[in-house]
Design a protein around this motif. Structure first.
Motif, PDB file in Angstrom:
ATOM      1  N   LEU A 169       6.553  -7.226  -4.379  1.00  0.00           N
ATOM      2  CA  LEU A 169       5.686  -7.394  -3.211  1.00  0.00           C
ATOM      3  C   LEU A 169       4.332  -7.970  -3.599  1.00  0.00           C
ATOM      4  CD1 LEU A 169       6.451  -4.205  -1.140  1.00  0.00           C
ATOM      5  CD2 LEU A 169       6.771  -6.562  -0.419  1.00  0.00           C
ATOM      6  N   TYR A 170       3.797  -7.512  -4.712  1.00  0.00           N
ATOM      7  CA  TYR A 170       2.518  -8.036  -5.198  1.00  0.00           C
ATOM      8  C   TYR A 170       2.627  -9.534  -5.453  1.00  0.00           C
ATOM      9  CZ  TYR A 170      -1.697  -8.282  -8.091  1.00  0.00           C
ATOM     10  OH  TYR A 170      -2.918  -8.608  -8.601  1.00  0.00           O
ATOM     11  N   TYR A 171       3.694  -9.942  -6.129  1.00  0.00           N
ATOM     12  CA  TYR A 171       3.912 -11.365  -6.425  1.00  0.00           C
ATOM     13  C   TYR A 171       4.077 -12.178  -5.140  1.00  0.00           C
ATOM     14  CZ  TYR A 171       6.177 -15.608  -8.000  1.00  0.00           C
ATOM     15  OH  TYR A 171       6.499 -16.915  -8.209  1.00  0.00           O
ATOM     16  N   VAL A 172       4.931 -11.712  -4.230  1.00  0.00           N
ATOM     17  CA  VAL A 172       5.200 -12.450  -2.993  1.00  0.00           C
ATOM     18  C   VAL A 172       3.952 -12.546  -2.132  1.00  0.00           C
ATOM     19  CG1 VAL A 172       6.471 -12.353  -0.808  1.00  0.00           C
ATOM     20  CG2 VAL A 172       7.670 -12.003  -2.949  1.00  0.00           C
ATOM     21  N   LEU A 173       3.204 -11.462  -2.050  1.00  0.00           N
ATOM     22  CA  LEU A 173       2.007 -11.459  -1.213  1.00  0.00           C
ATOM     23  C   LEU A 173       0.977 -12.462  -1.719  1.00  0.00           C
ATOM     24  CD1 LEU A 173       0.508 -10.131   1.153  1.00  0.00           C
ATOM     25  CD2 LEU A 173      -0.391  -8.480  -0.471  1.00  0.00           C
TER      26      LEU A 173
ATOM     27  N   LEU B 101       0.832  -1.204   0.000  1.00  0.00           N
ATOM     28  CA  LEU B 101       0.000   0.000   0.000  1.00  0.00           C
ATOM     29  C   LEU B 101       0.867   1.255   0.000  1.00  0.00           C
ATOM     30  CD1 LEU B 101      -2.903   1.152   0.256  1.00  0.00           C
ATOM     31  CD2 LEU B 101      -2.560   1.102   2.714  1.00  0.00           C
ATOM     32  N   LEU B 102       1.862   1.282   0.857  1.00  0.00           N
ATOM     33  CA  LEU B 102       2.758   2.440   0.949  1.00  0.00           C
ATOM     34  C   LEU B 102       3.525   2.656  -0.359  1.00  0.00           C
ATOM     35  CD1 LEU B 102       3.672   4.531   3.066  1.00  0.00           C
ATOM     36  CD2 LEU B 102       5.581   3.011   3.563  1.00  0.00           C
TER      37      LEU B 102
ATOM     38  N   LEU C  12       3.238   5.852  -2.973  1.00  0.00           N
ATOM     39  CA  LEU C  12       4.437   6.596  -3.364  1.00  0.00           C
ATOM     40  C   LEU C  12       4.632   6.558  -4.875  1.00  0.00           C
ATOM     41  CD1 LEU C  12       6.805   8.214  -2.291  1.00  0.00           C
ATOM     42  CD2 LEU C  12       8.053   6.074  -2.004  1.00  0.00           C
ATOM     43  N   LEU C  13       4.423   5.419  -5.482  1.00  0.00           N
ATOM     44  CA  LEU C  13       4.554   5.289  -6.934  1.00  0.00           C
ATOM     45  C   LEU C  13       3.515   6.150  -7.640  1.00  0.00           C
ATOM     46  CD1 LEU C  13       5.874   3.912  -9.373  1.00  0.00           C
ATOM     47  CD2 LEU C  13       4.264   2.028  -9.075  1.00  0.00           C
ATOM     48  N   GLY C  14       2.280   6.120  -7.146  1.00  0.00           N
ATOM     49  CA  GLY C  14       1.235   6.955  -7.737  1.00  0.00           C
ATOM     50  C   GLY C  14       1.565   8.435  -7.636  1.00  0.00           C
ATOM     51  N   TYR C  15       2.091   8.838  -6.503  1.00  0.00           N
ATOM     52  CA  TYR C  15       2.454  10.246  -6.311  1.00  0.00           C
ATOM     53  C   TYR C  15       3.567  10.659  -7.267  1.00  0.00           C
ATOM     54  CZ  TYR C  15       4.247  14.504  -4.203  1.00  0.00           C
ATOM     55  OH  TYR C  15       4.675  15.780  -4.012  1.00  0.00           O
ATOM     56  N   VAL C  16       4.605   9.858  -7.363  1.00  0.00           N
ATOM     57  CA  VAL C  16       5.733  10.184  -8.236  1.00  0.00           C
ATOM     58  C   VAL C  16       5.280  10.236  -9.694  1.00  0.00           C
ATOM     59  CG1 VAL C  16       7.933   9.302  -9.134  1.00  0.00           C
ATOM     60  CG2 VAL C  16       7.507   9.325  -6.682  1.00  0.00           C
TER      61      VAL C  16
END
Length: 136
Positions: free
Chosen positions: A53-57, A15-16, A20-24
């Motif tokens: 992280l998406y893959y691991v989660l 989520l974090l 951050l990616l969306g903001y950048v």
């Protein structure tokens, strides 16, 4: 408990990182952030972190759902209970005993007495495993 901790921490970091990616990316698109080598590599690293992280989660979630108890797991022999496999294992046993069919039958019968109720292939494989263990 360990599986839940991984899922909770992974979700929080995902989520974090997504925020951050969306903001950048939004700042790049709107023109408030200059596009240079630093912002390029920063954006690529955020995308890689997010994807990993998406893959691991979701791998962890899938692994938790498909966990099979040992008592429910089929053995190799139960999956391959065919006449061809029975003949193959029996022939392998006979060849291991230098063509002694009588000895092979006797060993299989002895295994049947010691371990009743198992599939036919299991007895031949058990005798083969015992012979392998005894020759080491």
């Amino acid at each position: 408990m360990g599986n839940q901790v991984v899922i909770i921490v992974g979700t929080f970091i995902l989520l974090l990182t997504g925020l951050l990616l969306g903001y950048v990316l939004s700042q790049l698109v709107l023109g408030y952030l200059a596009f240079n080598l630093l912002t390029f590599f920063g954006t690529i690293s955020l995308i890689l972190i997010f994807g990993t992280l998406y893959y691991v989660l979701f791998w962890q979630l899938k692994r938790g759902q498909t966990r099979v108890l040992p008592a429910q797991m089929p053995t190799r022999l139960e999956e391959q209970e065919t006449p061809e496999n029975q003949n193959h294992l029996k022939n392998k046993l006979i060849s291991r005993l230098n063509g002694d069919v009588t000895a092979a039958e006797r060993l299989i019968e002895q295994a049947k007495q010691n371990y009743p109720g198992m599939p036919e292939n299991w007895y031949s494989e058990r005798v083969l495993d015992d012979l392998d263990r005894d020759t080491r």
